[in-house]
Design an enzyme around this catalytic site. Structure first.
Site, mmCIF file in Angstrom:
data_model
loop_
_atom_site.group_PDB
_atom_site.id
_atom_site.type_symbol
_atom_site.label_atom_id
_atom_site.label_comp_id
_atom_site.label_asym_id
_atom_site.label_seq_id
_atom_site.Cartn_x
_atom_site.Cartn_y
_atom_site.Cartn_z
ATOM 1 N N GLU A 152 -4.829 -13.306 5.777
ATOM 2 C CA GLU A 152 -5.162 -14.717 5.981
ATOM 3 C C GLU A 152 -5.577 -15.365 4.660
ATOM 4 O O GLU A 152 -5.143 -16.476 4.322
ATOM 5 C CB GLU A 152 -6.309 -14.876 6.981
ATOM 6 C CG GLU A 152 -6.050 -14.270 8.349
ATOM 7 C CD GLU A 152 -6.523 -12.823 8.446
ATOM 8 O OE1 GLU A 152 -6.269 -12.039 7.506
ATOM 9 O OE2 GLU A 152 -7.153 -12.480 9.456
ATOM 10 N N LEU A 196 8.869 17.677 -1.563
ATOM 11 C CA LEU A 196 8.145 16.750 -0.685
ATOM 12 C C LEU A 196 7.936 15.365 -1.291
ATOM 13 O O LEU A 196 7.098 14.597 -0.837
ATOM 14 C CB LEU A 196 6.798 17.363 -0.234
ATOM 15 C CG LEU A 196 6.939 18.689 0.529
ATOM 16 C CD1 LEU A 196 5.567 19.324 0.759
ATOM 17 C CD2 LEU A 196 7.654 18.476 1.862
ATOM 18 N N GLU A 208 5.657 18.340 7.843
ATOM 19 C CA GLU A 208 6.964 18.892 7.432
ATOM 20 C C GLU A 208 6.776 20.372 7.209
ATOM 21 O O GLU A 208 6.253 20.777 6.179
ATOM 22 C CB GLU A 208 7.428 18.273 6.112
ATOM 23 C CG GLU A 208 7.802 16.823 6.205
ATOM 24 C CD GLU A 208 8.768 16.410 5.100
ATOM 25 O OE1 GLU A 208 9.880 16.974 5.049
ATOM 26 O OE2 GLU A 208 8.415 15.545 4.303
ATOM 27 N N GLY A 258 7.666 24.681 8.923
ATOM 28 C CA GLY A 258 8.567 25.559 9.651
ATOM 29 C C GLY A 258 8.253 25.586 11.133
ATOM 30 O O GLY A 258 7.302 24.960 11.603
HETATM 31 C C1 AOF Z 1 -8.140 -9.178 8.548
HETATM 32 N N1 AOF Z 1 -7.056 -9.360 7.750
HETATM 33 O O1 AOF Z 1 -5.520 -8.582 6.345
HETATM 34 C C2 AOF Z 1 -7.042 -7.017 7.232
HETATM 35 C C3 AOF Z 1 -8.153 -6.845 8.105
HETATM 36 O O2 AOF Z 1 -13.209 -4.020 3.398
HETATM 37 P P1 AOF Z 1 -12.388 -5.179 3.814
HETATM 38 O O3 AOF Z 1 -13.052 -6.510 3.530
HETATM 39 O O4 AOF Z 1 -10.984 -5.133 3.249
HETATM 40 O O5 AOF Z 1 -12.257 -5.137 5.399
HETATM 41 C C4 AOF Z 1 -11.540 -4.116 6.005
HETATM 42 C C5 AOF Z 1 -11.533 -4.291 7.507
HETATM 43 O O6 AOF Z 1 -10.980 -5.574 7.853
HETATM 44 C C6 AOF Z 1 -10.625 -3.253 8.157
HETATM 45 O O7 AOF Z 1 -11.347 -2.109 8.517
HETATM 46 C C7 AOF Z 1 -10.125 -4.014 9.392
HETATM 47 O O8 AOF Z 1 -11.094 -3.993 10.422
HETATM 48 C C8 AOF Z 1 -10.002 -5.437 8.862
HETATM 49 N N2 AOF Z 1 -8.673 -5.616 8.288
HETATM 50 N N3 AOF Z 1 -8.644 -7.930 8.752
HETATM 51 O O9 AOF Z 1 -8.674 -10.154 9.067
HETATM 52 C C9 AOF Z 1 -6.494 -8.347 7.088
HETATM 53 N N4 AOF Z 1 -6.499 -5.976 6.550
HETATM 54 ZN ZN ZN Z 2 -10.149 -10.464 7.050
#
Ligand code: AOF
Ligand code: ZN
Length: 321
Positions: free
Chosen positions: A61, A223, A286, A288
């Site tokens: 956002e 790998l 990955e 056996g």
């Molecule tokens: C959102 N938009 O693009 C993402 C979210 O440590 P921070 O500030 O990066 O927060 C990480 C947490 O925010 C993550 O654990 C998840 O709950 C949320 N991720 N939220 O609004 C985003 N990547």
């Molecule tokens: Zn956020």
């Protein structure tokens, strides 16, 4: 006359763009989930599309709002579509709820709820502030359920690590026409170019590869990601199940030289807990037949990818647990 609003079709299109943006960073965001966001004007014009690219980088956002500002279109923002509920907390970055409230946005459509107890509450916060907010599953559109399903799949590894304390496990199995996992003499692999590209794509998105000392002694597998472009600067764990310390030191050194952080483990539960503690969202198994059967029999898998050699080319089946 009623004020213009993005139509359900325009919102669905914006959501698809947000999903596509997030898809490009699957495998790059651990321990955060991949997230995409699109901003729409009241007439449905797409003003900006952005994704969360890596932990510590702006959330989707925030990145979309910044792109919109840079384009001089901030005043036109009407609707935010985002694949994950906007966060409501100060983590490595500030809350997306506040960034949205500081914009002219009046409506928010989100894909999945945020399962992270410290970040959740974004939908309630935005509703309390007077914004129209709803899950994409409620959109009056034929694709609503499919859009929700894609958003849920995007955060599934994040949910697995958070709720179950171990990574999302993808098991890759290649079988020849007889159902045998052993390639013919002299050949390392028996699959087609398309299935090799798939196998390397599974590696690309994985934060860790899990294998066994038996496989290493038999094949010394590289790998590495070779058939598709790898994510830049991606740290990748190589977790080796090795009860008896049989993995040669030279193999471990060579793995480090290929960019892996190798580790040896005595049992599967300890290995999985260790990976989860080290921010691994997705791990690719990955190995056996014996170790593979141990994962399957213990129910320790989330996706089982079988590449089966057939007379008319390879047949790929992907089963979700
Ligand atoms: C959102 N938009 O693009 C993402 C979210 O440590 P921070 O500030 O990066 O927060 C990480 C947490 O925010 C993550 O654990 C998840 O709950 C949320 N991720 N939220 O609004 C985003 N990547
Ligand atoms: Zn956020």
């Amino acid at each position: 006359m009623t004020a213009p609003l993005p139509s359900p079709d325009q919102i669905a299109t914006g959501f698809q763009l947000a999903l596509d943006a997030a898809d490009r960073f699957v495998g790059a965001t651990a321990p955060n989930p991949p997230v995409g966001c699109a901003l729409l004007a009241a007439d449905g014009t797409v003003l900006a599309v952005a994704a969360h690219e890596a932990a510590g980088q702006p959330h989707a956002e925030a990145a979309a709002l910044a792109a919109c500002r840079a384009a001089g279109r901030q005043g036109d923002i009407h609707t935010v579509v985002v694949t994950l509920e906007p966060c409501n907390h100060y983590g490595r970055t500030p809350p997306c709820t506040e960034a949205i409230l500081a914009s002219p946005a009046k409506a928010v459509w989100y894909g999945a709820g945020d399962p992270n107890p410290t970040a959740t509450g974004g939908a309630a916060r935005l509703a309390a502030a007077g914004l129209a907010i709803g899950p994409i599953a409620d959109l009056a559109h034929a694709d609503a359920a499919a859009l929700h399903a894609r958003a849920a799949r995007l955060i599934a590894p994040f949910v697995t690590r958070l709720m179950r304390g171990h990574p999302w496990l993808t098991i890759k199995q290649a079988l020849d026409a007889d159902g045998s996992m052993i390639p013919p003499p002299g050949a390392k692999t028996f699959t087609s170019d398309a299935s090799l590209a798939l196998a390397h794509d599974l590696r690309r998105r994985a934060d860790a590869v899990i294998t066994g000392s038996g496989t290493i002694l038999a094949d010394a597998p590289l790998l590495t990601v070779r058939r598709v472009e790898d994510l830049s600067r991606k740290p990748r764990r190589l977790a080796i199940l090795d009860r008896r310390g049989r993995t040669p030191a030279a193999y471990l050194d060579a793995a480090r030289a290929r960019g892996f952080a190798p580790s040896l483990h005595g049992d599967i539960p300890g290995l999985l807990a260790d990976l989860a503690a080290d921010s691994v969202l997705e791990a690719l198994v990955e190995c056996g037949p014996t170790l593979l059967a141990a994962f399957l029999e213990a129910g320790l898998w989330d996706e089982h990818v079988i590449i089966r050699q057939g007379a008319d080319g390879d047949v790929v089946t992907r089963a979700l647990a």
